[in-house]
Design an enzyme around this catalytic site. Structure first.
Site, PDB file in Angstrom:
ATOM      1  N   LYS A  31       0.757  -1.183  -0.116  1.00 43.24           N
ATOM      2  CA  LYS A  31      -0.098   0.129   0.141  1.00 43.24           C
ATOM      3  C   LYS A  31       0.819   1.301   0.010  1.00 43.24           C
ATOM      4  O   LYS A  31       1.823   1.379   1.105  1.00 43.24           O
ATOM      5  CB  LYS A  31      -0.865   0.153   1.173  1.00 43.24           C
ATOM      6  CG  LYS A  31      -1.819   1.252   1.156  1.00 43.24           C
ATOM      7  CD  LYS A  31      -2.841   1.310   2.272  1.00 43.24           C
ATOM      8  CE  LYS A  31      -2.441   1.759   3.593  1.00 43.24           C
ATOM      9  NZ  LYS A  31      -2.389   3.474   3.505  1.00 43.24           N
ATOM     10  N   ASP A  58      -3.232   4.278  -2.150  1.00 38.90           N
ATOM     11  CA  ASP A  58      -3.914   4.723  -1.196  1.00 38.90           C
ATOM     12  C   ASP A  58      -4.038   6.362  -1.322  1.00 38.90           C
ATOM     13  O   ASP A  58      -3.712   6.980  -0.461  1.00 38.90           O
ATOM     14  CB  ASP A  58      -3.890   4.244   0.132  1.00 38.90           C
ATOM     15  CG  ASP A  58      -4.730   4.702   1.273  1.00 38.90           C
ATOM     16  OD1 ASP A  58      -5.663   5.355   0.781  1.00 38.90           O
ATOM     17  OD2 ASP A  58      -4.202   4.542   2.280  1.00 38.90           O
ATOM     18  N   LEU A  59      -4.663   6.953  -2.589  1.00 36.37           N
ATOM     19  CA  LEU A  59      -4.822   8.315  -2.641  1.00 36.37           C
ATOM     20  C   LEU A  59      -6.140   9.152  -2.206  1.00 36.37           C
ATOM     21  O   LEU A  59      -5.941  10.331  -2.166  1.00 36.37           O
ATOM     22  CB  LEU A  59      -4.472   8.805  -4.138  1.00 36.37           C
ATOM     23  CG  LEU A  59      -3.161   8.235  -4.609  1.00 36.37           C
ATOM     24  CD1 LEU A  59      -2.718   8.763  -5.966  1.00 36.37           C
ATOM     25  CD2 LEU A  59      -1.889   8.659  -3.657  1.00 36.37           C
ATOM     26  N   LYS A  60      -7.060   8.269  -2.098  1.00 36.42           N
ATOM     27  CA  LYS A  60      -8.476   8.826  -1.473  1.00 36.42           C
ATOM     28  C   LYS A  60      -8.826  10.074  -2.243  1.00 36.42           C
ATOM     29  O   LYS A  60      -8.977  11.056  -1.632  1.00 36.42           O
ATOM     30  CB  LYS A  60      -8.480   9.090  -0.111  1.00 36.42           C
ATOM     31  CG  LYS A  60      -7.942   8.036   0.894  1.00 36.42           C
ATOM     32  CD  LYS A  60      -7.879   8.375   2.172  1.00 36.42           C
ATOM     33  CE  LYS A  60      -7.864   7.164   3.357  1.00 36.42           C
ATOM     34  NZ  LYS A  60      -6.178   7.061   3.338  1.00 36.42           N
ATOM     35  N   ASP A  63     -13.181  15.023  -5.607  1.00 38.94           N
ATOM     36  CA  ASP A  63     -13.231  16.179  -6.493  1.00 38.94           C
ATOM     37  C   ASP A  63     -14.510  16.253  -7.365  1.00 38.94           C
ATOM     38  O   ASP A  63     -15.344  15.128  -7.253  1.00 38.94           O
ATOM     39  CB  ASP A  63     -11.869  16.472  -7.311  1.00 38.94           C
ATOM     40  CG  ASP A  63     -11.734  17.818  -7.685  1.00 38.94           C
ATOM     41  OD1 ASP A  63     -12.625  18.495  -7.700  1.00 38.94           O
ATOM     42  OD2 ASP A  63     -10.347  18.329  -7.587  1.00 38.94           O
ATOM     43  N   PRO A  65     -16.806  15.168 -10.417  1.00 38.37           N
ATOM     44  CA  PRO A  65     -16.657  14.051 -11.239  1.00 38.37           C
ATOM     45  C   PRO A  65     -15.692  14.052 -12.492  1.00 38.37           C
ATOM     46  O   PRO A  65     -14.855  12.920 -12.503  1.00 38.37           O
ATOM     47  CB  PRO A  65     -18.130  13.559 -11.683  1.00 38.37           C
ATOM     48  CG  PRO A  65     -18.817  14.283 -10.659  1.00 38.37           C
ATOM     49  CD  PRO A  65     -18.100  15.546 -10.135  1.00 38.37           C
ATOM     50  N   ASN A  66     -15.474  15.049 -13.143  1.00 35.68           N
ATOM     51  CA  ASN A  66     -14.868  14.876 -14.470  1.00 35.68           C
ATOM     52  C   ASN A  66     -13.290  14.976 -14.098  1.00 35.68           C
ATOM     53  O   ASN A  66     -12.572  14.511 -14.631  1.00 35.68           O
ATOM     54  CB  ASN A  66     -15.297  16.456 -15.117  1.00 35.68           C
ATOM     55  CG  ASN A  66     -14.638  16.455 -16.625  1.00 35.68           C
ATOM     56  OD1 ASN A  66     -14.485  15.612 -17.097  1.00 35.68           O
ATOM     57  ND2 ASN A  66     -13.898  17.611 -16.695  1.00 35.68           N
ATOM     58  N   THR A 122     -11.412   6.921  10.046  1.00 34.30           N
ATOM     59  CA  THR A 122     -11.478   6.689  11.514  1.00 34.30           C
ATOM     60  C   THR A 122     -10.995   7.954  12.350  1.00 34.30           C
ATOM     61  O   THR A 122     -11.247   7.714  13.782  1.00 34.30           O
ATOM     62  CB  THR A 122     -10.513   5.455  11.631  1.00 34.30           C
ATOM     63  OG1 THR A 122      -9.195   5.368  10.908  1.00 34.30           O
ATOM     64  CG2 THR A 122     -11.300   4.155  11.277  1.00 34.30           C
ATOM     65  N   ARG A 211       2.708  -1.005  10.774  1.00 31.75           N
ATOM     66  CA  ARG A 211       3.870  -1.050  11.999  1.00 31.75           C
ATOM     67  C   ARG A 211       4.044  -2.341  12.408  1.00 31.75           C
ATOM     68  O   ARG A 211       5.227  -2.644  12.615  1.00 31.75           O
ATOM     69  CB  ARG A 211       3.496  -0.198  13.183  1.00 31.75           C
ATOM     70  CG  ARG A 211       3.480   1.390  12.667  1.00 31.75           C
ATOM     71  CD  ARG A 211       2.804   2.178  13.538  1.00 31.75           C
ATOM     72  NE  ARG A 211       1.727   2.315  13.175  1.00 31.75           N
ATOM     73  CZ  ARG A 211       0.676   3.152  13.834  1.00 31.75           C
ATOM     74  NH1 ARG A 211       1.327   3.957  14.630  1.00 31.75           N
ATOM     75  NH2 ARG A 211      -0.575   3.175  13.708  1.00 31.75           N
TER      76      ARG A 211
END
Ligand code: C5P
Length: 231
Positions: A31, A58-60, A63, A65-66, A122, A211
């Site tokens: 990841k 994992d860039l989440k 923005d 949609p386009n 979280t 970890r």
């Protein structure tokens, strides 16, 4: 579709490649998050793919949609195996993300990657949900509703705790679950942790372990222990 994903929370390519030296011949699923990606960029992701590693990027994304669609075309071209968006971007954004990701992967000749959604971070608690985000529902209801939206948008799964894995599976989605510790390890900042074995019993599709592997005295042995318990 079950695997152990190592959360590579390193700040440079050098640190990551030093860590990976002891994994020769094992090609673990990695990841890569925003810290490393913003330091080293797409070039490093391509390099890891060429070396045979599977990548959860994992860039989440979140923005319009386009814009998300166009960004996802580029991530698809990198050959990532899993990537993600914030479900709070909405169903239209998630659909656009999926279209872009598949389009990019196809253009570059890669198999269709998985697209998953982050429901609520979280680090967000009930008080913050109400006072800052102005959402006056129970956190568990919000998480479930966002997972349903991800399903409606045609996504493959969500990031969640192993404790939510079976509800997510009932929606027909895969679960990618952090919060994993080998017995005896420090919980650190994670609140609800489980062992890989418990995550398996709870029905997680993938576990994300940081970890407990990266800070272990023998990272390869810790990784193999996670695999042995989970798969
Ligand atoms: O070191 P540890 O095993 O706690 O790392 C877990 C990884 O999963 C980290 O990269 C963290 O950012 C990520 N993560 C998480 N909880 C979420 C989403 C992602 O711990 N809800």
């Amino acid at each position: 579709m079950k695997d152990v994903i190592i959360a590579c929370d390193f700040s440079s390519r050098e640190d990551l490649f030093e860590f990976l030296k002891s994994f020769e011949g094992h090609d673990p699923y990695l990841k890569i998050g925003i810290e490393l990606f913003y330091a080293e960029g797409p070039k490093m992701v391509k390099e890891l793919k060429e070396k045979g590693f599977k990548i959860f990027l994992d860039l989440k994304l979140h923005d319009i949609p386009n814009t998300v669609k166009k960004a996802m075309v580029n991530l698809g071209k990198l050959g990532v195996d899993i990537t993600n968006v914030h479900a709070s971007g909405g169903i239209v954004m998630m659909k656009a993300a999926k279209e872009g990701l598949l389009e990019g992967a196809k253009l570059a000749g890669y198999e269709a990657p998985l697209l998953i959604a982050v429901t609520q971070l979280t680090s967000t608690d009930q008080a913050m949900l109400e006072r800052e985000l102005c959402i006056h529902e129970q956190m568990s209801d919000v998480v479930y509703k966002y997972a349903e939206n991800a399903k409606l948008a045609g996504l493959d799964g969500v990031v969640c705790s192993p404790f939510e894995a079976s509800a997510v599976e009932d929606l027909g989605l895969i679960s990618v679950t952090p919060g994993i510790r080998l017995v005896g390890d420090d919980d650190g900042d994670q609140k609800r942790v489980t062992t890989p074995k418990t995550a398996k019993l709870l029905g997680s599709s993938f576990i994300v372990v940081g970890r407990s592997i990266t800070q272990a005295r023998d990272p390869l042995a810790a990784y193999l222990e996670c695999k042995a318990q989970f798969i």
